[in-house]
Motif scaffolding. Structure first.
Motif, PDB file in Angstrom:
ATOM      1  N   ASP A 212       0.813  -1.246   0.055  1.00 48.13           N
ATOM      2  CA  ASP A 212       0.267  -0.058   0.063  1.00 48.13           C
ATOM      3  C   ASP A 212       0.981   1.267  -0.072  1.00 48.13           C
ATOM      4  O   ASP A 212       1.910   1.228   0.444  1.00 48.13           O
ATOM      5  CB  ASP A 212      -1.045  -0.108   1.228  1.00 48.13           C
ATOM      6  CG  ASP A 212      -1.566   1.130   1.509  1.00 48.13           C
ATOM      7  OD1 ASP A 212      -1.881   2.101   0.635  1.00 48.13           O
ATOM      8  OD2 ASP A 212      -2.050   1.415   2.683  1.00 48.13           O
ATOM      9  N   LYS A 214       0.955   4.911   1.302  1.00 50.34           N
ATOM     10  CA  LYS A 214       0.129   5.622   2.309  1.00 50.34           C
ATOM     11  C   LYS A 214       0.196   7.155   2.209  1.00 50.34           C
ATOM     12  O   LYS A 214      -0.465   8.002   2.173  1.00 50.34           O
ATOM     13  CB  LYS A 214       0.184   5.301   3.725  1.00 50.34           C
ATOM     14  CG  LYS A 214      -0.307   3.891   4.192  1.00 50.34           C
ATOM     15  CD  LYS A 214      -0.823   3.978   5.515  1.00 50.34           C
ATOM     16  CE  LYS A 214      -1.426   2.627   6.046  1.00 50.34           C
ATOM     17  NZ  LYS A 214      -0.788   1.534   5.937  1.00 50.34           N
ATOM     18  N   GLY A 226      -5.491   7.774   3.529  1.00 47.28           N
ATOM     19  CA  GLY A 226      -6.272   6.479   3.578  1.00 47.28           C
ATOM     20  C   GLY A 226      -5.367   5.393   2.473  1.00 47.28           C
ATOM     21  O   GLY A 226      -5.685   4.208   2.788  1.00 47.28           O
ATOM     22  N   TYR A 268      -6.257  -7.652   9.153  1.00 42.12           N
ATOM     23  CA  TYR A 268      -5.341  -7.396   8.126  1.00 42.12           C
ATOM     24  C   TYR A 268      -4.296  -6.997   9.169  1.00 42.12           C
ATOM     25  O   TYR A 268      -4.379  -6.015  10.125  1.00 42.12           O
ATOM     26  CB  TYR A 268      -5.901  -6.251   7.511  1.00 42.12           C
ATOM     27  CG  TYR A 268      -5.064  -5.038   6.923  1.00 42.12           C
ATOM     28  CD1 TYR A 268      -3.839  -4.337   7.956  1.00 42.12           C
ATOM     29  CD2 TYR A 268      -5.557  -4.605   5.791  1.00 42.12           C
ATOM     30  CE1 TYR A 268      -3.257  -3.433   6.969  1.00 42.12           C
ATOM     31  CE2 TYR A 268      -4.514  -3.449   5.118  1.00 42.12           C
ATOM     32  CZ  TYR A 268      -3.643  -3.003   5.850  1.00 42.12           C
ATOM     33  OH  TYR A 268      -2.892  -2.208   5.121  1.00 42.12           O
ATOM     34  N   ASN A 284      -5.953  -4.152  11.146  1.00 43.61           N
ATOM     35  CA  ASN A 284      -7.294  -3.750  10.863  1.00 43.61           C
ATOM     36  C   ASN A 284      -8.166  -4.803  10.835  1.00 43.61           C
ATOM     37  O   ASN A 284      -7.765  -6.003  10.560  1.00 43.61           O
ATOM     38  CB  ASN A 284      -7.241  -3.035   9.462  1.00 43.61           C
ATOM     39  CG  ASN A 284      -6.501  -1.967   9.357  1.00 43.61           C
ATOM     40  OD1 ASN A 284      -6.481  -1.168  10.430  1.00 43.61           O
ATOM     41  ND2 ASN A 284      -5.778  -1.462   8.239  1.00 43.61           N
ATOM     42  N   ARG A 286     -10.807  -5.667   8.963  1.00 42.61           N
ATOM     43  CA  ARG A 286     -11.471  -5.507   7.590  1.00 42.61           C
ATOM     44  C   ARG A 286     -10.521  -5.613   6.551  1.00 42.61           C
ATOM     45  O   ARG A 286      -9.322  -5.460   6.717  1.00 42.61           O
ATOM     46  CB  ARG A 286     -12.355  -4.362   7.613  1.00 42.61           C
ATOM     47  CG  ARG A 286     -11.343  -2.987   8.077  1.00 42.61           C
ATOM     48  CD  ARG A 286     -11.425  -1.851   7.626  1.00 42.61           C
ATOM     49  NE  ARG A 286     -10.370  -0.979   8.278  1.00 42.61           N
ATOM     50  CZ  ARG A 286      -9.292  -0.460   7.492  1.00 42.61           C
ATOM     51  NH1 ARG A 286      -9.092  -0.803   6.423  1.00 42.61           N
ATOM     52  NH2 ARG A 286      -8.493   0.401   7.967  1.00 42.61           N
ATOM     53  N   GLY A 288      -8.264  -4.164   3.491  1.00 43.34           N
ATOM     54  CA  GLY A 288      -7.676  -2.686   3.340  1.00 43.34           C
ATOM     55  C   GLY A 288      -8.207  -2.177   1.993  1.00 43.34           C
ATOM     56  O   GLY A 288      -8.791  -2.763   1.182  1.00 43.34           O
ATOM     57  N   ASP A 289      -8.251  -0.940   2.118  1.00 42.77           N
ATOM     58  CA  ASP A 289      -8.469   0.113   0.869  1.00 42.77           C
ATOM     59  C   ASP A 289      -7.383   1.001   0.643  1.00 42.77           C
ATOM     60  O   ASP A 289      -7.038   1.879   1.448  1.00 42.77           O
ATOM     61  CB  ASP A 289     -10.040   0.681   1.210  1.00 42.77           C
ATOM     62  CG  ASP A 289     -10.346   1.729   0.019  1.00 42.77           C
ATOM     63  OD1 ASP A 289      -9.804   1.786  -0.737  1.00 42.77           O
ATOM     64  OD2 ASP A 289     -11.600   2.085   0.201  1.00 42.77           O
ATOM     65  N   PRO A 290      -6.675   1.000  -0.619  1.00 42.57           N
ATOM     66  CA  PRO A 290      -6.878   0.196  -1.599  1.00 42.57           C
ATOM     67  C   PRO A 290      -6.420  -1.030  -1.922  1.00 42.57           C
ATOM     68  O   PRO A 290      -6.502  -1.696  -3.221  1.00 42.57           O
ATOM     69  CB  PRO A 290      -6.350   1.141  -2.520  1.00 42.57           C
ATOM     70  CG  PRO A 290      -5.012   1.641  -1.929  1.00 42.57           C
ATOM     71  CD  PRO A 290      -5.480   1.681  -0.572  1.00 42.57           C
ATOM     72  N   GLU A 291      -6.111  -1.975  -0.899  1.00 41.77           N
ATOM     73  CA  GLU A 291      -5.292  -3.316  -1.405  1.00 41.77           C
ATOM     74  C   GLU A 291      -6.277  -4.339  -1.743  1.00 41.77           C
ATOM     75  O   GLU A 291      -6.130  -4.966  -2.837  1.00 41.77           O
ATOM     76  CB  GLU A 291      -4.841  -3.821   0.003  1.00 41.77           C
ATOM     77  CG  GLU A 291      -3.615  -3.408   0.616  1.00 41.77           C
ATOM     78  CD  GLU A 291      -3.937  -2.225   1.663  1.00 41.77           C
ATOM     79  OE1 GLU A 291      -5.017  -1.461   1.476  1.00 41.77           O
ATOM     80  OE2 GLU A 291      -3.050  -1.780   2.663  1.00 41.77           O
TER      81      GLU A 291
HETATM   82  N1  GLY Z   1      -4.791   0.951   3.142  1.00 44.17           N
HETATM   83  C1  GLY Z   1      -4.949   0.730   4.419  1.00 44.17           C
HETATM   84  C2  GLY Z   1      -6.053   0.513   5.077  1.00 44.17           C
HETATM   85  O1  GLY Z   1      -6.961  -0.014   4.592  1.00 44.17           O
HETATM   86  O2  GLY Z   1      -6.140   0.773   6.350  1.00 44.17           O
END
Ligand code: GLY
Ligand code: AMP
Length: 420
Positions: A212, A214, A226, A268, A284, A286, A288-291
């Protein structure tokens, strides 16, 4: 089967897209969704944190499986709310989601279980924080305990930056209630990797690795965001991946289970691969975003059976297989992001980008105004390229980016470059 996806970002658009291709999925609902998802799902006007309303909606439509994207509903207890009604849901209980909801909880869990992580302590006031920072020396990291949308982490490289952080955390109270407790820890050096697993609390199915990006600007400079892009796979040696699973993920899940914290969903681990081996930066609760935008297109076969098995506690014997091809995701953000950002700018070129081979476009901060797609602030689009190699995937992603335009569009030009 009827599926409900909770959330409104590009991560949730990717989930809806992938599930729309799965055998056995008849209807997909997404709450609150975005205009981009209308092609693959029915958009429902319920906010992601309205957990009782969501549970009532799922009960009334006899939803067979709910998948939760963002952390807030999980930390608020959406999984407990659904479990009470016997509704299958992918996402940990409120007690399990504490791994993300409280950085102090996770730091103490690591110390209790011998999980490798940055040396550090949990403090409650300025005096304790100053003492902890002094004993660790610079560089040192301050982290607000609670949810702070990725903004509650400050790396201090000098004594002056430590003083400024002490003022921000304890006098200005910049993070409010999220910083009633603060983690003060050593600053780790190395390569960061996003290691995600799907679990039913007992069995663990690793997802493809991702990296990712960041920081806002090229060369990993500028403020934390994010996430401005991602690539998959992450070039992680197999023995390091095995160590992350054995020394970080498994002991954490075992401890959560021992404490009766039900965990059926994605865990995560944000990991720094240091010279002394992998160390946990954060959990995390949940995807990841953008993973997710980089990882899910690589999944060979259906996502539905895996998610359903996780929700029902039936993951034993299942595994995920991944295409050899690589993916790269480039995030397009509004002017001003990650601060307060502009909205209402016309977006052009999405269809042109989608017409290119190997290009996917997932929407996040978008809206429709009189039939025109416009920005709605923050991260607007995720442009994903797929290719035989990471270089091919990056070429596809950036060819897609070139087709798209909106006023003030920000993106990084160096996603994946050091790995390609
Ligand atoms: N890309 C990191 C997150 O979703 O927290
Ligand atoms: P977190 O929300 O805890 O993952 O922190 C956000 C980002 O800050 C991470 O992805 C890292 O890039 C950085 N970070 C957090 N903790 C540390 C640490 N102990 N050492 C170095 N960088 C860190």
């Amino acid at each position: 089967m009827r599926v409900l996806i909770v959330g409104s970002g590009a991560r949730e658009h990717t989930l809806a897209w992938k599930l729309s291709r799965a055998a056995g999925v008849d209807e997909i609902y997404v709450a609150p969704g975005n205009p981009g998802m209308a092609g693959v799902a029915e958009v429902v006007g319920i906010a992601a944190d309205a957990i009782v309303e969501l549970a009532e909606f799922a009960a009334s439509l006899k939803i067979d499986l709910t998948v939760v994207g963002p952390e807030l509903p999980l930390v608020l207890g959406i999984a407990d709310e659904f479990a009470r009604r016997g509704l299958p849901i992918v996402g940990p209980s409120r007690a399990g989601a504490e791994v993300e909801g409280s950085k102090a909880f996770t730091k103490e869990l690591c110390l209790r279980c011998g999980i490798p992580t940055a040396r550090g302590t949990v403090v409650r006031d300025r005096r304790e924080a100053a003492a902890a920072a002094a004993s660790l020396g610079v560089p040192v990291v301050f982290k607000a305990d609670g949810l702070a949308a990725g903004k509650g982490v400050v790396v201090c490289r000098t004594a002056e930056e430590v003083d400024a952080a002490l003022v921000r955390f304890f006098e200005e109270r910049a993070f409010g209630a999220a910083a009633e407790r603060v983690v003060v820890e050593e600053c780790l050096a190395g390569e960061e990797v996003s290691f995600q697993v799907l679990t039913d609390g007992t069995t663990v199915v690793p997802l493809a690795t991702a990296r990712d990006y960041k920081r806002l600007l090229d060369g990993d400079t500028g403020p934390n965001t994010g996430g401005m892009g991602a690539v998959s796979p992450a070039a992680l040696p197999a023995d390091v991946a095995a160590a992350i699973l054995r020394d970080i993920v498994q002991p954490a899940l075992a401890e959560l289970a021992r404490e009766g914290r039900s965990y059926r969903g994605v865990l995560y681990a944000g990991v720094m691969v240091t010279a002394d081996g992998p160390k946990l930066l954060e959990f995390n609760c949940r995807l990841g975003d953008p993973e997710t935008q980089a990882v899910l297109p690589r999944l060979d076969g259906d996502l539905l059976p895996l998610l359903r098995a996780a929700a029902l506690g039936e993951l034993a014997g299942l595994r995920a297989t991944w295409k050899r091809e690589a993916t790269a995701c480039v995030v397009l953000a509004s002017a001003g992001y990650p601060g307060s950002s502009r909205r209402g700018e016309a977006i052009t070129g999405v269809a042109d980008a989608l017409a290119l081979p190997g290009v996917l476009v997932f929407q996040a901060g978008t809206a429709l105004e009189d039939g025109q797609l416009v920005t709605a602030g923050g991260r607007v689009l995720s442009v994903v390229g797929q290719g035989a190699t990471l270089a091919d995937a990056l070429a596809a992603a950036y060819a897609g980016v070139e087709r798209i335009h909106f006023e003030g569009m920000q993106f990084r030009r160096d996603i994946g470059r050091s790995l390609a």
